[in-house]
Motif scaffolding. Structure first.
Motif, PDB file in Angstrom:
ATOM      1  N   ASN A  19      37.305   5.824  68.528  1.00 40.06           N
ATOM      2  CA  ASN A  19      37.335   4.358  68.656  1.00 40.06           C
ATOM      3  C   ASN A  19      38.708   3.804  68.999  1.00 40.06           C
ATOM      4  OD1 ASN A  19      38.506   2.593  66.196  1.00 40.06           O
ATOM      5  ND2 ASN A  19      37.945   4.609  65.452  1.00 40.06           N
ATOM      6  N   GLN A  20      39.768   4.555  68.725  1.00 42.99           N
ATOM      7  CA  GLN A  20      41.118   4.048  68.977  1.00 42.99           C
ATOM      8  C   GLN A  20      41.807   4.723  70.158  1.00 42.99           C
ATOM      9  OE1 GLN A  20      41.156   4.333  64.514  1.00 42.99           O
ATOM     10  NE2 GLN A  20      43.194   3.465  64.864  1.00 42.99           N
ATOM     11  N   SER A  21      41.126   5.701  70.752  1.00 43.59           N
ATOM     12  CA  SER A  21      41.794   6.418  71.838  1.00 43.59           C
ATOM     13  C   SER A  21      40.972   6.516  73.124  1.00 43.59           C
ATOM     14  CB  SER A  21      42.165   7.841  71.390  1.00 43.59           C
ATOM     15  OG  SER A  21      41.011   8.596  71.113  1.00 43.59           O
ATOM     16  N   CYS A 135      31.705   9.920  61.956  1.00 42.44           N
ATOM     17  CA  CYS A 135      31.738   8.454  62.071  1.00 42.44           C
ATOM     18  C   CYS A 135      33.089   7.911  61.639  1.00 42.44           C
ATOM     19  CB  CYS A 135      30.612   7.844  61.240  1.00 42.44           C
ATOM     20  SG  CYS A 135      30.414   6.084  61.581  1.00 42.44           S
ATOM     21  N   HIS A 136      33.846   7.439  62.615  1.00 45.57           N
ATOM     22  CA  HIS A 136      35.168   6.884  62.337  1.00 45.57           C
ATOM     23  C   HIS A 136      35.173   5.430  62.788  1.00 45.57           C
ATOM     24  CE1 HIS A 136      39.716   7.788  61.994  1.00 45.57           C
ATOM     25  NE2 HIS A 136      39.597   6.469  62.090  1.00 45.57           N
ATOM     26  N   PHE A 137      34.749   4.537  61.936  1.00 48.00           N
ATOM     27  CA  PHE A 137      34.816   3.089  62.171  1.00 48.00           C
ATOM     28  C   PHE A 137      34.060   2.651  63.426  1.00 48.00           C
ATOM     29  CE2 PHE A 137      39.327   2.901  59.997  1.00 48.00           C
ATOM     30  CZ  PHE A 137      38.750   3.195  58.781  1.00 48.00           C
ATOM     31  N   ASP A 138      32.949   3.327  63.769  1.00 50.95           N
ATOM     32  CA  ASP A 138      32.231   2.877  64.973  1.00 50.95           C
ATOM     33  C   ASP A 138      30.713   3.064  64.856  1.00 50.95           C
ATOM     34  OD1 ASP A 138      32.401   5.634  65.133  1.00 50.95           O
ATOM     35  OD2 ASP A 138      33.087   5.710  67.206  1.00 50.95           O
ATOM     36  N   ALA A 330      48.538  -4.059  52.606  1.00 57.57           N
ATOM     37  CA  ALA A 330      49.150  -3.035  53.457  1.00 57.57           C
ATOM     38  C   ALA A 330      48.229  -1.826  53.355  1.00 57.57           C
ATOM     39  CB  ALA A 330      50.541  -2.694  52.954  1.00 57.57           C
ATOM     40  N   ASN A 331      47.955  -1.176  54.475  1.00 63.23           N
ATOM     41  CA  ASN A 331      47.020  -0.058  54.498  1.00 63.23           C
ATOM     42  C   ASN A 331      45.650  -0.438  53.917  1.00 63.23           C
ATOM     43  OD1 ASN A 331      45.998   2.384  55.013  1.00 63.23           O
ATOM     44  ND2 ASN A 331      47.118   3.505  53.464  1.00 63.23           N
ATOM     45  N   ILE A 332      45.183  -1.610  54.251  1.00 62.94           N
ATOM     46  CA  ILE A 332      43.826  -2.106  53.975  1.00 62.94           C
ATOM     47  C   ILE A 332      43.521  -2.310  52.482  1.00 62.94           C
ATOM     48  CG2 ILE A 332      41.358  -1.826  54.481  1.00 62.94           C
ATOM     49  CD1 ILE A 332      42.176  -0.151  56.918  1.00 62.94           C
ATOM     50  N   VAL A 333      43.876  -1.355  51.639  1.00 62.32           N
ATOM     51  CA  VAL A 333      43.595  -1.492  50.208  1.00 62.32           C
ATOM     52  C   VAL A 333      44.672  -2.365  49.570  1.00 62.32           C
ATOM     53  CG1 VAL A 333      43.289  -0.233  48.052  1.00 62.32           C
ATOM     54  CG2 VAL A 333      42.536   0.801  50.213  1.00 62.32           C
ATOM     55  N   VAL A 373      44.489  14.906  56.446  1.00 60.02           N
ATOM     56  CA  VAL A 373      44.078  14.704  57.836  1.00 60.02           C
ATOM     57  C   VAL A 373      44.643  13.433  58.471  1.00 60.02           C
ATOM     58  CG1 VAL A 373      42.004  16.107  57.516  1.00 60.02           C
ATOM     59  CG2 VAL A 373      41.849  13.624  57.246  1.00 60.02           C
ATOM     60  N   GLU A 374      45.431  12.674  57.728  1.00 63.10           N
ATOM     61  CA  GLU A 374      46.156  11.526  58.305  1.00 63.10           C
ATOM     62  C   GLU A 374      47.397  11.273  57.475  1.00 63.10           C
ATOM     63  OE1 GLU A 374      44.315   7.718  59.078  1.00 63.10           O
ATOM     64  OE2 GLU A 374      42.429   8.681  59.619  1.00 63.10           O
ATOM     65  N   ASN A 375      48.523  11.129  58.178  1.00 62.34           N
ATOM     66  CA  ASN A 375      49.779  10.775  57.536  1.00 62.34           C
ATOM     67  C   ASN A 375      50.729  10.426  58.671  1.00 62.34           C
ATOM     68  OD1 ASN A 375      52.613  12.582  56.422  1.00 62.34           O
ATOM     69  ND2 ASN A 375      51.857  10.781  55.363  1.00 62.34           N
ATOM     70  N   VAL A 427      45.620   2.760  69.497  1.00 65.44           N
ATOM     71  CA  VAL A 427      45.433   1.384  69.021  1.00 65.44           C
ATOM     72  C   VAL A 427      45.382   1.396  67.490  1.00 65.44           C
ATOM     73  CG1 VAL A 427      43.884  -0.600  69.024  1.00 65.44           C
ATOM     74  CG2 VAL A 427      44.084   0.817  71.092  1.00 65.44           C
ATOM     75  N   ALA A 428      46.140   0.513  66.850  1.00 62.77           N
ATOM     76  CA  ALA A 428      46.121   0.438  65.385  1.00 62.77           C
ATOM     77  C   ALA A 428      44.787  -0.127  64.913  1.00 62.77           C
ATOM     78  CB  ALA A 428      47.272  -0.421  64.888  1.00 62.77           C
ATOM     79  N   ALA A 429      44.250   0.484  63.848  1.00 60.07           N
ATOM     80  CA  ALA A 429      42.944   0.034  63.344  1.00 60.07           C
ATOM     81  C   ALA A 429      43.053  -1.324  62.652  1.00 60.07           C
ATOM     82  CB  ALA A 429      42.369   1.062  62.385  1.00 60.07           C
ATOM     83  N   SER A 430      44.115  -1.530  61.877  1.00 62.36           N
ATOM     84  CA  SER A 430      44.201  -2.770  61.105  1.00 62.36           C
ATOM     85  C   SER A 430      44.495  -3.964  61.994  1.00 62.36           C
ATOM     86  CB  SER A 430      45.260  -2.646  60.011  1.00 62.36           C
ATOM     87  OG  SER A 430      46.490  -2.234  60.577  1.00 62.36           O
ATOM     88  N   THR A 431      45.432  -3.817  62.915  1.00 57.88           N
ATOM     89  CA  THR A 431      45.903  -4.980  63.673  1.00 57.88           C
ATOM     90  C   THR A 431      45.466  -4.976  65.132  1.00 57.88           C
ATOM     91  OG1 THR A 431      47.920  -3.802  64.261  1.00 57.88           O
ATOM     92  CG2 THR A 431      47.989  -5.138  62.242  1.00 57.88           C
ATOM     93  N   GLY A 432      44.998  -3.855  65.637  1.00 59.88           N
ATOM     94  CA  GLY A 432      44.626  -3.779  67.049  1.00 59.88           C
ATOM     95  C   GLY A 432      45.833  -3.691  67.974  1.00 59.88           C
TER      96      GLY A 432
HETATM   97  C1  BG6 Z   1      43.457   4.875  58.565  1.00 58.34           C
HETATM   98  C2  BG6 Z   1      42.399   5.046  59.607  1.00 58.34           C
HETATM   99  O1  BG6 Z   1      43.084   3.805  57.783  1.00 58.34           O
HETATM  100  O2  BG6 Z   1      44.731   4.511  58.909  1.00 58.34           O
HETATM  101  C3  BG6 Z   1      42.888   5.052  61.022  1.00 58.34           C
HETATM  102  O3  BG6 Z   1      41.573   6.161  59.378  1.00 58.34           O
HETATM  103  C4  BG6 Z   1      44.042   4.091  61.152  1.00 58.34           C
HETATM  104  O4  BG6 Z   1      41.812   4.753  61.866  1.00 58.34           O
HETATM  105  C5  BG6 Z   1      45.169   4.568  60.247  1.00 58.34           C
HETATM  106  O5  BG6 Z   1      44.477   3.912  62.457  1.00 58.34           O
HETATM  107  C6  BG6 Z   1      46.462   3.778  60.352  1.00 58.34           C
HETATM  108  O6  BG6 Z   1      46.209   2.421  60.236  1.00 58.34           O
HETATM  109  P1  BG6 Z   1      46.692   1.400  61.357  1.00 58.34           P
HETATM  110  O7  BG6 Z   1      46.110   0.111  60.986  1.00 58.34           O
HETATM  111  O8  BG6 Z   1      48.173   1.423  61.315  1.00 58.34           O
HETATM  112  O9  BG6 Z   1      46.142   1.929  62.626  1.00 58.34           O
END
Ligand code: BG6
Length: 475
Positions: A19-21, A135-138, A330-333, A373-375, A427-432
């Protein structure tokens, strides 16, 4: 400080998500998904939160996912760059709506299958193990408009059909699977997380937890199917991780942090342990939530995952007095701002020790191998007069977090591998935004979609290459 020893065969790599690439949002027979409806700019947040219906695209809005970084057409170039860095794993996701454009069809779209077959074969050509999220946000938009997305039990049938298609079509190419990306984000960003849109006045917790139940059932069934199709398949859950610290040692603050952790860990408690946790009945009662279950659900949930994957950007912080006004997302949560750690340009905390703490808590709780798997660090990058991008800040963030992961391994935790987020800018998920960059590779594109999409190596590219070549010794 000497570097910890990473096990032989430790998987090093990076992560993107469809979804972001990918972009190509209407090519190859693909249907519209939730992310395709989320615009850039001020209208973004209410849509992501499920507070506003946006079921048609508007000419006066810019939608970053529509072209994204055009991975759909440039995957060969991008995977070659990953191979050059020495990746042994590449995490991406399959866009559900490329295989099932509406989501409720009975047979898949062959063009969608052909695309991912080509992507995963390209990885294999270089000895790169694909790690694939279903399924990643789509969520396909048709499932949102016709069925109300995950609030409807029928989603279990649609998702498991899609999952079986993936396991069968990519058998022999993909062994590591994740069911739902950051499954707990359903609570915090319900439309982007799970396609949920709320009606005025309804109990949103009821909707969210019923949807959660459906996702947990779907995830457990998908896990079972993956093992039936090929017993070598390894399936993981995926948590938006980061422990909550208590604001103080006041018992009420410690309790608040524990409750906040449980809010997120609830999902993994079910996926990794196979049953609803003991505290859940009380939590549901207090929220006025009643979950509709079917006979046999408890049995289905016993299909637990093989490993626990998670994202980690920062720790969080909670107190008994935490509320809408003193916390930020910050970071959605939502979290209080911890004064003991520094922050990124986007206000996300930077806390490498928090990674070791989080990993120890998760292994103590689940006793299953972990997979980070993400950092990564979202930062603005500048191209200097020589055409170079000196992203020392990114190197420093990653170095400290790899050290912390190494310490967690030294603590005795089995860790399968590490995929940095957004290994190529996306593309950033939170802000686009495109300007919030995570990659070792720069992509020429701005927040409004201008740019050539040309790829350019940053300083961190050679650094990560060296880290991988030395199996984490040369940081
Ligand atoms: C995670 C998501 O929340 O953080 C990713 O799995 C997202 O999709 C990543 O891109 C970083 O967040 P952001 O908003 O900086 O893209």
């Amino acid at each position: 400080m000497s570097a910890a020893t990473f096990p032989d065969g430790f998987l090093w790599g990076g992560a993107l998500a469809a979804n972001q690439s990918e972009g190509a949002y209407r090519e190859g027979g693909k249907g519209l998904t939730t992310v395709d409806m989320i615009p850039h700019g001020p209208a973004r947040l209410p849509v992501k939160l499920g507070q506003e219906k946006r079921f048609t695209l508007r000419d006066d809005e810019f939608y970053p996912s529509h072209q994204a970084i055009d991975f759909y057409h440039r995957y060969k170039e991008d995977i070659a760059l990953m191979a050059e860095m020495g990746f042994s794993v590449f995490r991406t996701s399959i866009a559900w709506s490329r295989l099932y454009p509406k989501g409720d069809e009975l047979t898949p779209n062959p063009e969608g299958i052909a695309f991912y077959h080509a992507v995963f074969s390209e990885c294999r050509k270089y000895g790169i193990e694909p790690l694939v999220t279903l399924c990643h946000f789509d969520v396909p938009m048709h499932l949102v408009t016709e069925y109300g997305s995950w609030r409807n039990r029928k989603m279990v049938e649609f998702f498991t059909r899609y999952a079986r298609t993936c396991f069968e079509a990519f058998d022999g190419l993909v062994k590591y699977w994740l069911t739902f990306n950051e499954i707990n984000i359903l609570l915090h960003s319900p439309f982007s997380g799970a396609g949920l849109v709320f009606e005025p006045g309804e109990n949103q917790d009821q909707v969210k937890y019923q949807a959660t139940h459906h996702e947990l059932i779907a995830s457990a069934l998908a896990t079972r199917i993956a093992h039936e199709v090929n017993p070598d398949n390894q399936v993981g859950c995926m948590l938006a991780g980061g422990n909550f610290y208590p604001w103080s040692c006041k018992p009420e603050d410690v309790w608040a942090a524990l409750e906040k952790d449980r809010e997120n860990l609830f999902f993994i408690d079910v996926q990794a342990r196979g049953a609803y946790p003991s505290y859940s009945a009380r939590v549901f009662r207090e929220k006025g939530v009643h979950i509709e279950m079917q006979d046999g659900d408890a049995e289905i949930l016993k299909n637990t995952v093989d490993f626990v994957s998670f994202s980690y950007y920062a720790s969080r912080c909670a107190s008994a007095e935490m509320n809408e006004h003193n916390s930020s997302a910050a970071n959605i949560v939502k979290s209080l701002t911890n004064p003991h750690i520094t922050r990124s340009e986007w206000g996300w905390g930077i806390d490498p020790l928090g990674l070791r703490i989080t990993m120890n808590m998760m292994y103590d709780r689940y006793q299953k191998p972990l997979f980070l798997v993400e950092n990564g660090l979202g930062a603005r990058d500048e191209i200097n007069a020589n055409g170079e991008i000196d992203d020392d800040y990114r190197i420093s963030y990653l170095r400290e977090h790899i050290r912390a992961m190494g310490d967690a391994i030294d603590d005795g935790i089995p860790v399968i591998g590490y995929t940095t987020w957004g290994c190529i800018d996306l593309v950033a998920a939170s802000t686009g935004e495109m300007s919030k960059r995570y990659g070792f590779v720069y992509v020429d594109r701005d927040d409004l979609g201008n740019g050539t999409l040309e790829r350019r190596k940053k300083k961190s590219f050679a650094w990560y290459q060296k880290v991988i070549a030395s199996n984490g010794q040369d940081l």
